[in-house]
Design an enzyme around this catalytic site. Structure first.
Site, mmCIF file in Angstrom:
data_model
loop_
_atom_site.group_PDB
_atom_site.id
_atom_site.type_symbol
_atom_site.label_atom_id
_atom_site.label_comp_id
_atom_site.label_asym_id
_atom_site.label_seq_id
_atom_site.Cartn_x
_atom_site.Cartn_y
_atom_site.Cartn_z
ATOM 1 N N ASP A 55 0.175 -7.623 1.428
ATOM 2 C CA ASP A 55 0.582 -6.224 1.587
ATOM 3 C C ASP A 55 2.100 -6.071 1.624
ATOM 4 O OD1 ASP A 55 0.237 -3.517 1.732
ATOM 5 O OD2 ASP A 55 -0.200 -3.460 3.875
ATOM 6 N N SER A 106 4.683 2.589 7.867
ATOM 7 C CA SER A 106 4.373 1.410 7.064
ATOM 8 C C SER A 106 5.566 0.979 6.223
ATOM 9 C CB SER A 106 3.192 1.682 6.143
ATOM 10 O OG SER A 106 1.989 1.428 6.774
ATOM 11 N N HIS A 143 0.815 -1.215 0.000
ATOM 12 C CA HIS A 143 0.000 0.000 0.000
ATOM 13 C C HIS A 143 0.849 1.265 0.000
ATOM 14 C CE1 HIS A 143 0.441 -0.131 4.520
ATOM 15 N NE2 HIS A 143 0.483 1.179 4.342
#
Length: 280
Positions: A124, A228, A94
């Site tokens: 992911d 992230s 993402h």
């Protein structure tokens, strides 16, 4: 850049912590199958925290990068983990999804353009390649199956664009299942099928597809937008997770002490699939 999630089986609002085979043995992704037998990033210490926080941070920071992206919907910032000295880097899917331009910033301040080698949206995980890079310090990958609740961990990344930030905490829980939900800007999210979300969460997201991360590591180490794709490491500086999501109070604010990471054992498998077959 922000996408949101639902914690399966619990009433909690979450947000992604991003701002923005055979050949497996020959791929050069560091880390063995047993963390007790894998090298430590901090020499001569165990995985349970014999090293000081400062020692672990110093050992790990050169192996974590800031990932800056430009997409049609805007700019974003995430983090990445160096896997090989040639600039092969692991991050979250993402973080780079929909990006037209990707730039990596290293711990010494250097920057380099990067290309996306492939993504595994189901887990992911994405792999990018920093162009013209050499002599980088790869992270040491540990074994997430050896984790226990209460183990000390550090989260290393670029929260809110603050490169090389380190936060400390413990493994709060293991085996969590979290469901990623939509993008409200910058990450090129896939848009919202919300049928699997708890009723109180439906109507809040705009994505058409969602990703369930199984067996996630829960930690109270502070994770914020921009973390992230960064490293969650144990007391020996081995990467045992890829930071991916945070719980929020529902207003999209920062960390409230509940963060989640993809187990490195799962991330390693995804990386090997990407390097072998490309996007999945």
């Amino acid at each position: 850049m922000r996408r949101k999630l639902a914690l399966l089986g619990a009433a909690a609002a979450l947000a992604l912590g991003a701002g923005g085979v055979g050949a497996a043995v020959t791929l050069g992704v560091t880390g063995g199958s047993d963390s007790s037998g894998s090298p430590a990033a901090v020499a001569g210490v165990s995985t349970k925290g014999d090293a000081t926080t400062a020692q672990v941070a110093k050992a790990v920071q050169p192996s974590v990068v800031s990932v800056q992206t430009v997409a049609t919907s805007g700019e974003g910032t995430g983090s990445g983990i160096i896997l090989r000295a040639d600039g092969t880097i692991m991050t979250n899917a993402h973080v780079v999804s929909g990006a037209r331009q990707v730039t990596v910033k290293f711990s010494d301040g250097r920057t380099a353009p990067a290309k996306i080698l492939g993504v595994d949206r189901q887990h992911d995980i994405a792999v990018i390649q920093a162009q013209g890079a050499s002599g980088l310090r790869p992270a040491v990958l540990g074994n997430s199956s050896k984790l226990a609740v209460g183990d000390p961990v550090l989260a290393v990344g670029s929260p809110l664009g603050l490169d090389g930030s380190v936060t400390s905490g413990i493994v709060s829980a293991l085996g969590r299942s979290i469901q990623e939900g939509g993008g409200d800007g910058g990450d090129g999210g896939d848009g919202g099928d919300q049928q699997d979300l708890p009723p109180f969460m439906q109507g809040r997201f705009t994505q058409q597809q969602s990703t369930v991360i199984k067996n996630a590591i829960q930690t109270d180490a502070a994770i914020n937008p921009g973390n992230s794709g960064g490293a969650l490491v144990n007391g020996a500086g081995q990467v045992i997770g890829v930071n991916t999501a945070i719980a929020t109070s529902g207003d999209g604010s920062g960390s409230i002490g509940v963060g989640f990471a993809i187990p490195v054992n799962d991330a390693r498998k995804a990386v090997n699939r990407i390097l072998t077959t490309g996007s999945i």
